[in-house]
Design an enzyme around this catalytic site. Structure first.
Site, PDB file in Angstrom:
ATOM      1  N   ASN A 136     -13.436 -13.648  -0.392  1.00 45.43           N
ATOM      2  CA  ASN A 136     -14.569 -12.750  -0.167  1.00 45.43           C
ATOM      3  C   ASN A 136     -15.476 -12.667  -1.389  1.00 45.43           C
ATOM      4  O   ASN A 136     -16.705 -12.689  -1.264  1.00 45.43           O
ATOM      5  CB  ASN A 136     -14.078 -11.358   0.221  1.00 45.43           C
ATOM      6  CG  ASN A 136     -13.459 -11.336   1.597  1.00 45.43           C
ATOM      7  OD1 ASN A 136     -13.903 -12.018   2.505  1.00 45.43           O
ATOM      8  ND2 ASN A 136     -12.409 -10.562   1.754  1.00 45.43           N
TER       9      ASN A 136
ATOM     10  N   LEU B  43      -6.802  -8.927   1.819  1.00 47.17           N
ATOM     11  CA  LEU B  43      -5.775  -9.787   1.238  1.00 47.17           C
ATOM     12  C   LEU B  43      -6.313 -11.141   0.791  1.00 47.17           C
ATOM     13  O   LEU B  43      -5.574 -11.946   0.255  1.00 47.17           O
ATOM     14  CB  LEU B  43      -4.626  -9.981   2.238  1.00 47.17           C
ATOM     15  CG  LEU B  43      -3.872  -8.700   2.582  1.00 47.17           C
ATOM     16  CD1 LEU B  43      -2.829  -8.979   3.644  1.00 47.17           C
ATOM     17  CD2 LEU B  43      -3.229  -8.112   1.345  1.00 47.17           C
ATOM     18  N   CYS B  44      -7.573 -11.393   1.042  1.00 42.76           N
ATOM     19  CA  CYS B  44      -8.167 -12.668   0.610  1.00 42.76           C
ATOM     20  C   CYS B  44      -9.334 -12.374  -0.329  1.00 42.76           C
ATOM     21  O   CYS B  44     -10.447 -12.806  -0.103  1.00 42.76           O
ATOM     22  CB  CYS B  44      -8.596 -13.491   1.815  1.00 42.76           C
ATOM     23  SG  CYS B  44      -9.624 -12.584   2.984  1.00 42.76           S
ATOM     24  N   GLY B  45      -9.040 -11.628  -1.379  1.00 37.77           N
ATOM     25  CA  GLY B  45     -10.072 -11.162  -2.297  1.00 37.77           C
ATOM     26  C   GLY B  45     -10.876 -12.264  -2.944  1.00 37.77           C
ATOM     27  O   GLY B  45     -12.091 -12.170  -3.057  1.00 37.77           O
TER      28      GLY B  45
END
Length: 144
Positions: A31, A26-28
C-alpha cells in the site's frame, strides 16, 4: 500529445490515475509503495502543467486520498476483499465515461505485477491505457 488512428493529435490537458490498493493493513509495504508512486506521478503531472483526477480502488487508498485536499478524486471504489467482476466493470465504466465525455484526455493505471503467491513485483508500474477512437475502437499510440 497522443495520436489516434486517424492521425489527429490530442493535446493532453487532464489525466485520470486509477490507483489500486489493498483493503487490509497486513500488506503495508504494498500500500505504501502504491501511494508513493501515485503521489510522485501526481506531482510530476502538476509540474508539467496538467490537471489530474484519481479513481481510487481499495480501502487504504480511499482513506489516504480522502485526506488529500490538493488531489481531485473522481471516485472511491470499495470492495469486500476479493474483487468481483461487477466491481471491475464499475471501474471500467467510470474510466470509459471520463474518456467519452472528454473530462480526461488520458488514463493511467498504477498497479503492481502479481507473479505467484510467493513472488510478486512490489515496484509499482504505471501503464497508460490506449486512447479510444471516436468509434470506440482501441488503438495504440502508433496507430496499430
Amino acid at each position: 500529445m497522443v495520436r489516434r488512428a486517424d492521425e489527429a493529435v490530442i493535446n493532453v490537458k487532464k489525466v485520470a490515475l486509477v490507483v489500486i490498493t489493498g483493503d487490509r493493513g497486513l500488506c503495508g509495504s504494498f500500500n505504501n509503495a502504491m501511494i508513493k508512486k501515485a503521489d510522485s506521478r501526481i506531482l510530476e503531472l502538476k509540474g508539467l502543467g496538467l490537471d489530474c483526477t484519481v479513481i481510487s480502488v481499495g480501502e487504504k487508498g480511499n482513506y489516504y486520498f480522502s485526506w488529500k485536499v490538493d488531489v481531485l478524486v473522481d471516485r472511491f471504489v470499495e470492495g469486500g476483499g476479493f474483487p468481483t467482476a461487477k466491481e471491475a466493470q464499475m471501474v471500467a465504466d467510470d474510466v470509459f465515461s471520463l474518456l467519452v465525455t472528454k473530462e480526461v484526455d488520458k488514463v493511467e493505471l498504477v498497479y503492481t505485477k502479481f507473479v505467484t503467491l510467493v513472488k510478486s513485483e512490489l515496484d509499482p508500474t504505471i501503464l497508460t491505457l490506449p486512447p479510444l477512437s471516436v468509434k470506440g475502437e482501441v488503438f495504440y499510440v502508433n496507430g496499430n
